[in-house]
Motif scaffolding. Structure first.
Motif, short mmCIF file in Angstrom:
data_model
loop_
_atom_site.label_atom_id
_atom_site.label_comp_id
_atom_site.label_asym_id
_atom_site.label_seq_id
_atom_site.Cartn_x
_atom_site.Cartn_y
_atom_site.Cartn_z
N LEU A 82 -48.42 -2.15 -6.94
CA LEU A 82 -46.99 -1.91 -6.67
C LEU A 82 -46.82 -1.06 -5.42
O LEU A 82 -45.95 -1.35 -4.58
CB LEU A 82 -46.35 -1.21 -7.88
CG LEU A 82 -44.90 -0.74 -7.70
CD1 LEU A 82 -43.96 -1.92 -7.48
CD2 LEU A 82 -44.45 0.10 -8.90
N LEU A 83 -47.62 -0.05 -5.29
CA LEU A 83 -47.51 0.85 -4.14
C LEU A 83 -47.76 0.10 -2.83
O LEU A 83 -47.09 0.34 -1.82
CB LEU A 83 -48.51 2.00 -4.29
CG LEU A 83 -48.46 3.11 -3.23
CD1 LEU A 83 -47.12 3.81 -3.22
CD2 LEU A 83 -49.58 4.11 -3.46
N THR A 87 -44.97 -0.23 0.18
CA THR A 87 -45.31 0.24 1.52
C THR A 87 -45.04 -0.85 2.55
O THR A 87 -44.51 -0.57 3.65
CB THR A 87 -46.80 0.65 1.58
OG1 THR A 87 -47.05 1.66 0.59
CG2 THR A 87 -47.16 1.19 2.95
N GLU A 88 -45.37 -2.08 2.22
CA GLU A 88 -45.10 -3.21 3.13
C GLU A 88 -43.61 -3.43 3.33
O GLU A 88 -43.14 -3.69 4.44
CB GLU A 88 -45.76 -4.48 2.60
CG GLU A 88 -47.29 -4.44 2.65
CD GLU A 88 -47.93 -5.64 1.97
OE1 GLU A 88 -47.18 -6.46 1.37
OE2 GLU A 88 -49.18 -5.79 2.04
N VAL A 115 -31.29 1.39 2.76
CA VAL A 115 -32.07 0.26 2.25
C VAL A 115 -33.46 0.74 1.84
O VAL A 115 -33.99 0.35 0.78
CB VAL A 115 -32.18 -0.85 3.32
CG1 VAL A 115 -33.09 -1.97 2.83
CG2 VAL A 115 -30.79 -1.40 3.65
N ARG A 116 -34.04 1.59 2.67
CA ARG A 116 -35.38 2.12 2.38
C ARG A 116 -35.37 2.97 1.10
O ARG A 116 -36.26 2.83 0.24
CB ARG A 116 -35.86 2.96 3.57
CG ARG A 116 -37.29 3.43 3.45
CD ARG A 116 -37.73 4.18 4.69
NE ARG A 116 -37.01 5.45 4.85
CZ ARG A 116 -36.16 5.70 5.85
NH1 ARG A 116 -35.90 4.76 6.75
NH2 ARG A 116 -35.57 6.87 5.94
N GLU A 117 -34.40 3.84 0.96
CA GLU A 117 -34.32 4.72 -0.22
C GLU A 117 -34.08 3.92 -1.49
O GLU A 117 -34.56 4.30 -2.57
CB GLU A 117 -33.22 5.76 -0.02
CG GLU A 117 -33.60 6.84 0.99
CD GLU A 117 -32.48 7.85 1.19
OE1 GLU A 117 -31.34 7.57 0.73
OE2 GLU A 117 -32.73 8.91 1.80
N ALA A 118 -33.37 2.81 -1.38
CA ALA A 118 -33.13 1.96 -2.56
C ALA A 118 -34.45 1.34 -3.03
O ALA A 118 -34.72 1.28 -4.24
CB ALA A 118 -32.12 0.85 -2.22
N GLU A 119 -35.28 0.89 -2.10
CA GLU A 119 -36.60 0.33 -2.45
C GLU A 119 -37.49 1.41 -3.07
O GLU A 119 -38.21 1.16 -4.06
CB GLU A 119 -37.27 -0.24 -1.21
CG GLU A 119 -36.72 -1.57 -0.74
CD GLU A 119 -37.03 -2.70 -1.73
OE1 GLU A 119 -37.97 -2.57 -2.55
OE2 GLU A 119 -36.32 -3.72 -1.67
N HIS A 236 -47.29 9.94 2.33
CA HIS A 236 -47.65 8.54 2.10
C HIS A 236 -46.69 7.60 2.86
O HIS A 236 -45.48 7.87 2.98
CB HIS A 236 -47.61 8.20 0.61
CG HIS A 236 -48.30 6.93 0.28
ND1 HIS A 236 -47.64 5.71 0.31
CD2 HIS A 236 -49.59 6.66 -0.07
CE1 HIS A 236 -48.49 4.76 -0.02
NE2 HIS A 236 -49.68 5.31 -0.26
N ALA A 237 -47.24 6.50 3.35
CA ALA A 237 -46.46 5.56 4.17
C ALA A 237 -45.30 4.92 3.41
O ALA A 237 -44.31 4.48 4.01
CB ALA A 237 -47.37 4.47 4.73
#
Length: 368
Positions: A82-83, A87-88, A115-119, A236-237
């Motif tokens: 999942l991680l 990350t991708e 969008v990033r924070e939602a993911e 972490h990326a």
């Protein structure tokens, strides 16, 4: 299958009895906790690749069965996959030019950050589900301390865990990082206090209150052991929040400040109490001071003058006493004799000088 760290590498003390940097109650007979903490200070132990941590275990046990260990390995595999996906996705969002940098109220378009924070939030929930499904729910409170304070903080945490306020909570294990192999400026030692369930908010809250009110320690947050096993940290990326709980998500900021103020107020009061004498000592000092005042106020009696011894009559005990001594003792002066006074005066003078010579001790001669 993705590579991953085994959970026991980071979050369980070495099982070998030959590892001297781990203390548990069964070592009490050979080495007390106080002796252990004095002997192995984190600021004095340097990691050479074989001793990265110093451990202290409380009276509670949280041992794992082989079956549980297998479940945790399965959880790590799923979480690692999942991680990787998250990350991708985060990287794609960063490079997707169709997603605006800023959100737009007119079009309703969300910014890259939104969008990033939602993911990331969705990934956090999925990681929680994986943890609960496989029973991999353990974690730890994180505390950071500089090298000049780490010994004191570690001593406080370990002692509290074994026989203090933390012993009455769900906390069961603690560890502290030793010094790094290479000198690192401004190095911060991490201290972990282990708990059986990072999603038990009541237990989490109880420990936070103890750290703030009883020890004046402000931790950073709570981290899941699963996160440690899959390598999630603040850099972490994926950008996933590395802690499952932050302090302000557990207690309101106002209560956190109030608890710390209570601790320092109690600490200052204890210091002041040590300076003040005890009631018994104060009463004794007051009584002594009162006695001194009373004794100084009393009039001092004059010492009586010594009485003069009456002179003995001439001839009674002293065969060399003159008649003049006896005459001198009368109130009236003796009548002057008739006749040749000059010869008598000379004779008296000679007698007086002989008496003086007899009465005065002769001085020793310095040399013969």
């Amino acid at each position: 299958m993705a590579e991953h760290k085994k959970p026991e590498v980071e979050d369980a003390p070495p099982q070998s009895s030959s590892y001297p940097y781990a203390w548990s109650p069964d070592r009490e007979s050979e080495l007390s906790l106080a002796q252990f903490l004095t002997k192995y200070k984190p600021s004095m132990v340097q990691d050479d690749g074989t001793k990265p941590w110093i451990w202290a275990r409380g009276s509670k046990s949280n041992s794992r069965t082989d079956e549980q260990a297998k479940k945790e390995e399965t959880a790590v595999e799923e979480a690692t996959e999942l991680l990787k996906e998250v990350t991708e996705k985060v990287e794609k969002i960063k490079n997707d030019s169709s997603i605006p940098v800023r959100s737009s109220k007119k079009t309703g378009a969300k910014s890259k950050k939104e969008v990033r924070e939602a993911e990331q939030a969705a990934a956090t929930e999925k990681l929680k589900e994986i943890s609960i499904k496989h029973g991999f729910i353990g974690g730890k409170w994180l505390i950071f301390a500089p090298s000049d304070r780490v010994d004191m903080v570690w001593h406080t945490v370990a002692t509290s865990l074994v026989s203090g306020p933390l012993a009455d909570t769900s906390a069961y294990l603690a560890k502290v990082a030793t010094c790094p192999q290479n000198e690192t400026p401004h190095y911060q030692h991490v201290i972990c206090i282990y708990i059986p369930d990072v999603y038990d908010k009541d237990a989490i809250t109880e420990i936070l209150r103890v750290l703030l009110r009883q020890h004046g320690i402000t931790p950073l947050g709570v981290k899941s052991n699963l996160y440690t096993s899959i390598g999630v940290d603040s850099k972490h990326a994926s950008g996933i929040q590395s802690t499952t709980w932050k302090n302000t998500a557990v207690l309101p900021d106002a209560e956190i400040k109030a608890l710390k103020e209570e601790y320092f107020s109690a600490l200052n009061a204890a210091k002041e109490a040590k300076k003040e004498p005890s009631p018994e000592k104060a009463s004794k000092e007051e009584t002594e001071a009162k006695d001194d005042v009373e004794s100084s106020a009393k009039p001092v009696k004059a010492k009586p003058k010594p009485k003069l011894k009456p002179k003995k009559k001439a001839g009674a005990d002293d065969p060399f006493a003159s008649d003049d001594d006896e005459a001198g003792s009368d109130d009236k002066p003796a009548p002057r004799p008739k006749g040749n006074t000059s010869k008598r005066s000379a004779a008296v003078a000679n007698d007086d000088s002989d008496d003086e010579a007899e009465s005065k001790p002769q001085k020793k001669r310095a040399r013969a």
